[in-house]
Enzyme design. Structure first.
Site, mmCIF file in Angstrom:
data_model
loop_
_atom_site.group_PDB
_atom_site.id
_atom_site.type_symbol
_atom_site.label_atom_id
_atom_site.label_comp_id
_atom_site.label_asym_id
_atom_site.label_seq_id
_atom_site.Cartn_x
_atom_site.Cartn_y
_atom_site.Cartn_z
ATOM 1 N N ASP A 78 71.058 62.224 48.689
ATOM 2 C CA ASP A 78 70.030 62.784 47.821
ATOM 3 C C ASP A 78 69.481 64.082 48.418
ATOM 4 O OD1 ASP A 78 68.071 62.122 45.458
ATOM 5 O OD2 ASP A 78 66.836 62.868 47.112
ATOM 6 N N TYR A 90 64.986 71.529 48.914
ATOM 7 C CA TYR A 90 65.008 71.062 50.312
ATOM 8 C C TYR A 90 65.678 72.103 51.211
ATOM 9 C CZ TYR A 90 64.188 66.375 48.260
ATOM 10 O OH TYR A 90 63.713 65.296 47.563
ATOM 11 N N LYS A 103 68.717 68.545 42.660
ATOM 12 C CA LYS A 103 67.600 68.607 41.704
ATOM 13 C C LYS A 103 67.225 70.029 41.362
ATOM 14 C CE LYS A 103 65.807 64.539 44.115
ATOM 15 N NZ LYS A 103 65.925 64.776 45.553
ATOM 16 N N HIS A 118 63.554 68.059 38.863
ATOM 17 C CA HIS A 118 62.785 67.589 40.031
ATOM 18 C C HIS A 118 61.376 67.111 39.654
ATOM 19 C CE1 HIS A 118 62.747 68.196 44.663
ATOM 20 N NE2 HIS A 118 62.036 67.150 44.335
#
Ligand SMILES: NC(=O)c1ccc[n+]([C@@H]2O[C@H](COP(=O)([O-])OP(=O)(O)OC[C@H]3O[C@@H](n4cnc5c(N)ncnc54)[C@H](OP(=O)(O)O)[C@@H]3O)[C@@H](O)[C@H]2O)c1
Length: 276
Positions: free
Chosen positions: A43, A48, A73, A106
């Site tokens: 994930d 990120y 996402k 997201h």
């Protein structure tokens, strides 16, 4: 490990691996270890800033690409249709793969009013073969009903904040009724007080398991897919080792009863909280 069926015909193993904060060479190391320990769902997210790290880990692992389910996402700032399609391609390029298995919006950012537009981009990216499954994160019942009404297409997955102090029973039930698989983010409450909870400690002693294992087993028996993150091989192994025992209904209920109305870790209520 058990697999769950998604409404689009794909399957999802019932425990995944979170990668938030796993960046650079240390991140690659942790993710390669997770793959070697048998994790198959990774994930990540555009935001990120570690899609490159995930791609690199996949490249140097001995696990073949078709065995791995990569999740990424779409950030809030790219919810315009064209921007979303470009962002998806950028995720693919950074991951150094030809397609992404599961791509999620997201955050709904409802005040911006663009999540339906973003959803249409995900639908088209799926049709174009860039993504296998499409889903959302942090969507409420109202947001999902809006997607269904406006596009006729339901998300395969809704990834939400979910741990014993915020058990989201109603949201899980709603997702289930729609055939949507619930994934739990921060399934261990990001290692906050919940992993030292005395009530769960008593249950853990009874089953001769650790508190995180009891929490992860509780997720699994609720039909949820937890995606715990860990840098440590021993904790990665521990977190996956939850399929050789079952909690009784009574113990499940004891954990259910720990929920708190304001149990979110950082008060991120998707009706108000926005992330770009
Ligand atoms: N969609 C969203 O909006 C959203 C939001 C947040 C997170 N996520 C996703 O969800 C994933 C998981 O959530 P999270 O990373 O926030 O939190 P989490 O998985 O609940 O907790 C991670 C923390 O728990 C520790 N830990 C892991 N296993 C442990 C064990 N067996 N015993 C003791 N400590 C343990 C880890 O430390 P060590 O690393 O030292 O083991 C780390 O500090 C993220 O990585 C990300 O992929 C999604």
């Amino acid at each position: 490990m058990k697999n769950l069926n998604l409404l689009d015909g794909q399957v999802l193993p019932q425990i995944g691996f979170g990668t938030y904060k796993l960046n650079g060479s240390e991140g690659v190391h942790a993710i390669v270890n997770a793959l070697n320990q048998g994790y198959r769902v990774l994930d990540t997210a555009y935001n990120y800033e570690n899609e490159g790290t995930v791609g690199r880990a996949i490249e140097i692992s001995h696990v073949s690409r078709d065995q791995i389910i990569i999740t990424s996402k779409l950030p809030g700032r790219y919810q315009d249709y064209d921007a979303a399609l470009t962002a998806i391609q950028e995720s693919i390029y950074r991951l150094n793969v030809d397609y992404i298995d599961l791509y999620l919006i997201h955050w709904p950012n409802p005040k911006q009013g663009k999540y339906v537009e973003a959803w249409k981009a995900l639908i088209d990216a799926q049709k174009a073969g860039l993504i296998k499954s499409i889903g959302v994160c942090n969507f409420t019942q109202e947001h999902i009903e809006t997607l269904e009404r406006e596009t006729g297409v339901l998300p395969a997955v809704n990834q939400i904040e979910l741990h014993p102090y915020f058990n989201q029973k109603e949201m899980i039930q709603f997702n289930k009724e729609k055939g949507i698989v619930t994934e739990a983010w921060s399934p261990l409450g990001r290692a906050s007080t919940v992993i030292n909870d005395e009530n769960i400690a008593t249950i853990a002693e009874k089953y001769n398991k650790t508190i995180p294992q009891i929490i992860l087993r509780w997720h699994v028996q609720n039909g949820v897919v937890p995606i715990p993150k860990s840098t440590s091989i021993s904790r990665q192994i521990q977190n996956k080792d939850v399929f050789d025992f079952a909690l009784t209904d009574e113990d499940l209920e004891k954990i259910d009863n720990l929920t708190q109305p304001d149990g979110r870790l950082k008060g991120q209520d998707p009706d108000n909280y926005e992330e770009f």
